[in-house]
Design a protein around this motif. Structure first.
Motif, PDB file in Angstrom:
ATOM      1  N   UNK A 166       1.059  -1.032  -0.049  1.00  0.00           N
ATOM      2  CA  UNK A 166       0.098  -0.520   0.010  1.00  0.00           C
ATOM      3  C   UNK A 166       0.311   1.749  -0.170  1.00  0.00           C
ATOM      4  N   UNK A 167       2.164   1.456   0.777  1.00  0.00           N
ATOM      5  CA  UNK A 167       3.154   1.949   0.408  1.00  0.00           C
ATOM      6  C   UNK A 167       4.105   2.765  -0.692  1.00  0.00           C
ATOM      7  N   UNK A 168       3.842   1.329  -1.608  1.00  0.00           N
ATOM      8  CA  UNK A 168       4.457   1.010  -2.725  1.00  0.00           C
ATOM      9  C   UNK A 168       5.737   0.332  -2.528  1.00  0.00           C
ATOM     10  N   UNK A 169       6.078   0.274  -1.667  1.00  0.00           N
ATOM     11  CA  UNK A 169       7.822  -0.852  -1.448  1.00  0.00           C
ATOM     12  C   UNK A 169       7.430  -2.260  -2.258  1.00  0.00           C
ATOM     13  N   UNK A 177       9.660  -5.672  -2.219  1.00  0.00           N
ATOM     14  CA  UNK A 177      10.120  -6.635  -1.062  1.00  0.00           C
ATOM     15  C   UNK A 177      10.882  -6.320  -0.808  1.00  0.00           C
ATOM     16  N   UNK A 178      12.213  -5.755  -2.131  1.00  0.00           N
ATOM     17  CA  UNK A 178      13.532  -5.260  -1.403  1.00  0.00           C
ATOM     18  C   UNK A 178      13.738  -3.621  -0.679  1.00  0.00           C
ATOM     19  N   UNK A 179      12.330  -3.020  -1.287  1.00  0.00           N
ATOM     20  CA  UNK A 179      12.299  -2.100  -0.044  1.00  0.00           C
ATOM     21  C   UNK A 179      11.536  -2.367   1.688  1.00  0.00           C
ATOM     22  N   UNK A 180      11.037  -2.914   1.729  1.00  0.00           N
ATOM     23  CA  UNK A 180      10.847  -3.864   2.535  1.00  0.00           C
ATOM     24  C   UNK A 180      11.910  -4.032   3.759  1.00  0.00           C
ATOM     25  N   UNK A 181      12.118  -5.146   2.759  1.00  0.00           N
ATOM     26  CA  UNK A 181      13.883  -5.194   3.817  1.00  0.00           C
ATOM     27  C   UNK A 181      14.565  -4.356   4.216  1.00  0.00           C
ATOM     28  N   UNK A 182      14.855  -3.721   3.012  1.00  0.00           N
ATOM     29  CA  UNK A 182      16.374  -2.445   3.164  1.00  0.00           C
ATOM     30  C   UNK A 182      15.281  -1.228   4.988  1.00  0.00           C
ATOM     31  N   UNK A 183      14.091  -1.324   4.561  1.00  0.00           N
ATOM     32  CA  UNK A 183      13.608  -0.406   5.755  1.00  0.00           C
ATOM     33  C   UNK A 183      13.382  -0.797   7.061  1.00  0.00           C
ATOM     34  N   UNK A 184      12.791  -2.037   6.953  1.00  0.00           N
ATOM     35  CA  UNK A 184      13.552  -3.124   8.060  1.00  0.00           C
ATOM     36  C   UNK A 184      14.754  -2.775   8.893  1.00  0.00           C
ATOM     37  N   UNK A 185      15.742  -3.187   8.321  1.00  0.00           N
ATOM     38  CA  UNK A 185      17.229  -3.171   8.616  1.00  0.00           C
ATOM     39  C   UNK A 185      17.310  -1.831   8.726  1.00  0.00           C
ATOM     40  N   UNK A 186      16.761  -0.774   8.858  1.00  0.00           N
ATOM     41  CA  UNK A 186      16.995   0.951   8.748  1.00  0.00           C
ATOM     42  C   UNK A 186      16.633   1.110   9.913  1.00  0.00           C
ATOM     43  N   UNK A 187      15.293   0.288  10.236  1.00  0.00           N
ATOM     44  CA  UNK A 187      14.215   1.021  11.046  1.00  0.00           C
ATOM     45  C   UNK A 187      15.080   0.686  13.002  1.00  0.00           C
ATOM     46  N   UNK A 188      15.500  -1.179  13.087  1.00  0.00           N
ATOM     47  CA  UNK A 188      15.789  -2.345  13.500  1.00  0.00           C
ATOM     48  C   UNK A 188      17.239  -2.630  14.205  1.00  0.00           C
ATOM     49  N   UNK A 189      17.642  -1.768  12.876  1.00  0.00           N
ATOM     50  CA  UNK A 189      19.389  -1.730  12.690  1.00  0.00           C
ATOM     51  C   UNK A 189      19.951  -3.770  13.059  1.00  0.00           C
ATOM     52  N   UNK A 190      18.950  -4.358  11.940  1.00  0.00           N
ATOM     53  CA  UNK A 190      19.653  -5.725  11.300  1.00  0.00           C
ATOM     54  C   UNK A 190      19.933  -5.335  10.324  1.00  0.00           C
ATOM     55  N   UNK A 234       6.718   1.736   8.735  1.00  0.00           N
ATOM     56  CA  UNK A 234       5.415   2.007   7.138  1.00  0.00           C
ATOM     57  C   UNK A 234       4.245   2.663   7.281  1.00  0.00           C
ATOM     58  N   UNK A 235       3.404   2.286   9.128  1.00  0.00           N
ATOM     59  CA  UNK A 235       2.470   3.889   8.899  1.00  0.00           C
ATOM     60  C   UNK A 235       3.274   5.776   8.088  1.00  0.00           C
ATOM     61  N   UNK A 236       4.220   5.232   9.224  1.00  0.00           N
ATOM     62  CA  UNK A 236       4.965   6.465   9.051  1.00  0.00           C
ATOM     63  C   UNK A 236       5.188   7.095   7.273  1.00  0.00           C
ATOM     64  N   UNK A 237       5.187   6.159   6.633  1.00  0.00           N
ATOM     65  CA  UNK A 237       5.454   6.223   5.481  1.00  0.00           C
ATOM     66  C   UNK A 237       4.609   7.108   4.177  1.00  0.00           C
ATOM     67  N   UNK A 238       5.210   7.929   3.781  1.00  0.00           N
ATOM     68  CA  UNK A 238       3.593   8.858   2.918  1.00  0.00           C
ATOM     69  C   UNK A 238       3.638   7.644   1.870  1.00  0.00           C
ATOM     70  N   UNK A 239       2.198   7.539   1.243  1.00  0.00           N
ATOM     71  CA  UNK A 239       1.972   7.227   0.352  1.00  0.00           C
ATOM     72  C   UNK A 239       2.749   6.726  -0.906  1.00  0.00           C
ATOM     73  N   UNK A 240       2.938   7.784  -1.074  1.00  0.00           N
ATOM     74  CA  UNK A 240       3.611   8.524  -2.744  1.00  0.00           C
ATOM     75  C   UNK A 240       5.566   8.641  -2.568  1.00  0.00           C
TER      76      UNK A 240
END
Length: 272
Positions: free
Chosen positions: A221-224, A226-239, A259-265
């Protein structure tokens, strides 16, 4: 065998069939959904099928067989030959430089997919040419070699060879319980359940399949990707996770909040 093992890893199973519909012969014994590759076996076709399995919320994806992406119509070798022919060069270096990223993209799609991936590959007999102390040449059989790019087997957690008696010989494993294992008629319990326990016991509880699907739905829904989701996870929790399935329940709220804080675009930029 792949379908039997998959039953131990999850209940919702998808299968990419490049073997001319052979999977349909097992439809009466297993519950699974099939996507058949009929006319082209390009890396892009495989990647699209992987993405469809992810979007469909499947627990396990079987790729039968990965060898066609290498040496069949539209596969890596055919693409390389076409590039070399166009350039009219006897040196394949330039062609490989262009085609290798396509192969790497397929490998990356498998590794990053937030589901279990079981890939089958055809094998061929491998020989080596040696000379004895008298200078006489000998051709010796040294075993079976997967029909795929050299070294691909090292990308997987578990690698095994299935012989004609339906015995699986584990040749490489990160799961100690399967080290040097010989498994007659591999099935949901062995190695399926063994792998599942290895992935879950002795570690913080990983997110459930339903939680993973909910997370993936929010990411899309945020336009990510799978690669983008993994990058966000690692950036968020330092993994340094390679796919969303590695996320544990304690980490989930922070990732969901990010994720919820991301703008849809903002998805395209975050996924690049």
């Amino acid at each position: 065998s792949a379908l039997s093992i998959a039953q131990g890893l999850g209940s919702k199973i998808a299968l990419v069939d490049s073997e001319r519909g052979s999977a349909s012969k097992y439809a009466g014994d297993f519950a699974f959904d099939t996507s058949e590759l009929m006319t082209s076996f390009s890396p892009e076709e495989y990647i699209q099928a992987i993405n469809l399995a992810v979007e469909g919320g499947y627990d396990v994806l079987i790729i039968d067989s990965l060898s066609h992406a290498w040496n069949d119509k539209g596969g890596i070798l055919e693409i390389k030959d076409a590039i070399a022919s166009q350039e009219r060069s006897e040196n394949d270096f330039t062609a490989w430089r262009k085609v290798t990223p396509k192969h790497n993209a397929l490998v990356d799609a498998m590794l990053r997919a937030p589901l279990h991936v079981i890939a089958t590959m055809r094998t061929k007999t491998e020989y080596v040419v040696t000379k004895d102390d008298k200078g006489k040449t000998h051709i010796d059989r040294v075993g079976l070699k997967p029909v795929q790019r050299d070294g691909l087997e090292y990308e997987f957690d578990i690698v095994g060879e299935l012989d004609q008696s339906n015995t699986l010989t584990i040749s490489k494993t990160r799961c100690k319980a399967l080290a040097h294992a010989l498994i007659p008629e591999p099935n949901a319990e062995n190695p399926g359940q063994i792998l599942k326990r290895w992935l879950t016991e002795g570690a913080p509880a990983l997110i459930t399949a339903d939680q993973g699907k909910e997370l993936w739905g929010l990411a899309k829904a945020k336009g990510l990707s799978v690669t983008g989701l993994v990058e966000l996870i690692n950036q968020t929790i330092g993994t340094a996770y390679s796919n969303p399935r590695e996320l544990n329940v304690a980490e989930l709220p922070r990732v969901t909040e990010a994720l919820q804080a991301l703008k849809a675009d903002a998805g395209t930029e975050a996924a690049s």
